[in-house]
Each structure stands twice: as structure tokens, then as C-alpha cells.
Scaffold this active site. Structure first.
Site, short mmCIF file in Angstrom:
data_model
loop_
_atom_site.label_atom_id
_atom_site.label_comp_id
_atom_site.label_asym_id
_atom_site.label_seq_id
_atom_site.Cartn_x
_atom_site.Cartn_y
_atom_site.Cartn_z
N GLY A 10 -7.71 38.69 -51.76
CA GLY A 10 -7.81 37.28 -51.39
C GLY A 10 -7.67 36.41 -52.63
N CYS A 45 -14.18 39.72 -57.76
CA CYS A 45 -13.43 38.48 -57.77
C CYS A 45 -12.40 38.50 -58.89
CB CYS A 45 -14.40 37.30 -57.95
SG CYS A 45 -13.61 35.70 -57.95
N LEU A 46 -11.19 38.05 -58.57
CA LEU A 46 -10.15 37.98 -59.60
C LEU A 46 -10.52 37.00 -60.71
CD1 LEU A 46 -6.99 38.07 -57.31
CD2 LEU A 46 -8.03 39.96 -58.60
N HIS A 72 -15.74 34.24 -48.98
CA HIS A 72 -15.67 34.26 -50.44
C HIS A 72 -14.60 33.26 -50.92
CE1 HIS A 72 -15.52 36.57 -54.39
NE2 HIS A 72 -14.37 35.91 -54.42
N GLU A 73 -13.44 33.27 -50.27
CA GLU A 73 -12.34 32.39 -50.69
C GLU A 73 -12.63 30.92 -50.37
OE1 GLU A 73 -10.41 33.64 -52.74
OE2 GLU A 73 -10.78 35.74 -52.26
N HIS A 113 -14.68 29.38 -52.95
CA HIS A 113 -13.88 28.90 -54.09
C HIS A 113 -13.39 27.48 -53.85
CE1 HIS A 113 -13.58 32.23 -56.87
NE2 HIS A 113 -13.24 33.06 -55.90
#
Length: 173
Positions: A46, A92-93, A134-135, A138
């Protein structure tokens, strides 16, 4: 398409609240394509536009094993569908190398626009439900580390700051 630069914690731009997309135009379609390419290359499941320093309410994700089921959510709105909470390890990226347990509803309904500007609704559960929450966090300027204790969050911040310093000033032998 292009692979975009992913911002990393504690970059303050990750705390910017994303603005709604007024019109799904060619620029938004291109952003979604670039985000998918970036997510697959990272690799991740994601990615939110905020993570690539585009403060628009756009999320891409693909939780399939084969990475062949991309989803694009423009202006996503989430509604929990259960009081049941899932306890999943999240990574997480934007917080590379760290995985921590986060508690979230494990079934949600998401309403969004697709890349053609058409409204759709999906019911997601388990990994997909966690991923979209989660996204969307952000997009609201929130990171999964915000769910952790201040001690854990600070420890992760210090390690990433050190890693960033080492990348900028490598020690030569």
C-alpha cells in the site's frame, strides 16, 4: 511511469493532511500509475500520496500474492463494520525496517472514487482492512508509529535519524 521518492519518518511532510481530489484528471491518473509502480518496486502492499510528497487524497494498494490486483482509492472514506479488533504486525515504506503490532477494526467499508472518477464501495477485512486504514491514516498525517508507546516511537525515530545521517555522510575506510 516513474518511481517516486518515498518520504521517511521523521520527515515533517508526512504530517501534512492531504486535500480532497476535486477532479479525477490525467494528472491524478498518472499519479496513481506512478504510485503503483513505486509501491511494487519498494516492495510494498500500500502507498498513500502523502508518502510521495503529493498531498492529495489518493491511495493505492495490492495485497494479492501475485501483485496483480491493484486497487486505487481517490478520496477514500472508511466506516468500521465491526467492534472486533485485529492485532496485526504493521510495517511501512516510510518507516523502513520496523514492524510493530497495531490494533484496528478488522472489517471496514470503504467508499471512494476510481481512476475513472466513478464512486464505488468495498467491504474489506483482515489484511486489506488494515492496509486501507493504515494508508488513510497517512492521508490524515498519521503514522503507525503514533499507535506505539512514546518510548518505542522515539527509539525508532532515533534509529532512522542515525541511518539518514549515515546515508548523507558515509564513513569511508
Amino acid at each position: 511511469m516513474a518511481i517516486l521518492n518515498i518520504l521517511e519518518f521523521p520527515d515533517s511532510r508526512l504530517r501534512t493532511k492531504a486535500q480532497p481530489v476535486e477532479k479525477v484528471d490525467d494528472a491524478i491518473k498518472q499519479l496513481a500509475k506512478d504510485m503503483l509502480e513505486t509501491m511494487y518496486a519498494a516492495p510494498g502492499i500500500g502507498l498513500a500520496a502523502t508518502q510521495v510528497n503529493e498531498h492529495k487524497r489518493v491511495v493505492v494498494m495490492d495485497t494479492s500474492e501475485e501483485q496483480n490486483d491493484p486497487l486505487v482509492f481517490i478520496n477514500p472514506e472508511i466506516t468500521p463494520m465491526t467492534d472486533e479488533q485485529g492485532h496485526l504486525q504493521e510495517g511501512c515504506l516510510s518507516v523502513p525496517g520496523f514492524y510493530e503490532e497495531v490494533v484496528r477494526p478488522n472489517r471496514v467499508k470503504v467508499t471512494a472514487l476510481n481512476v475513472d472518477g466513478e464512486s464505488f464501495t468495498l467491504e474489506l477485512e483482515d489484511l486489506q482492512a488494515v492496509c486501507i486504514q493504515h494508508e488513510v491514516d497517512h492521508l490524515n498525517g498519521k503514522l503507525f508509529v503514533d499507535y506505539l508507546s512514546p518510548l518505542k516511537r522515539n527509539r525508532i525515530k532515533k534509529r532512522l535519524e542515525k541511518a539518514h545521517r549515515l546515508q548523507q555522510h558515509p564513513v569511508s575506510a
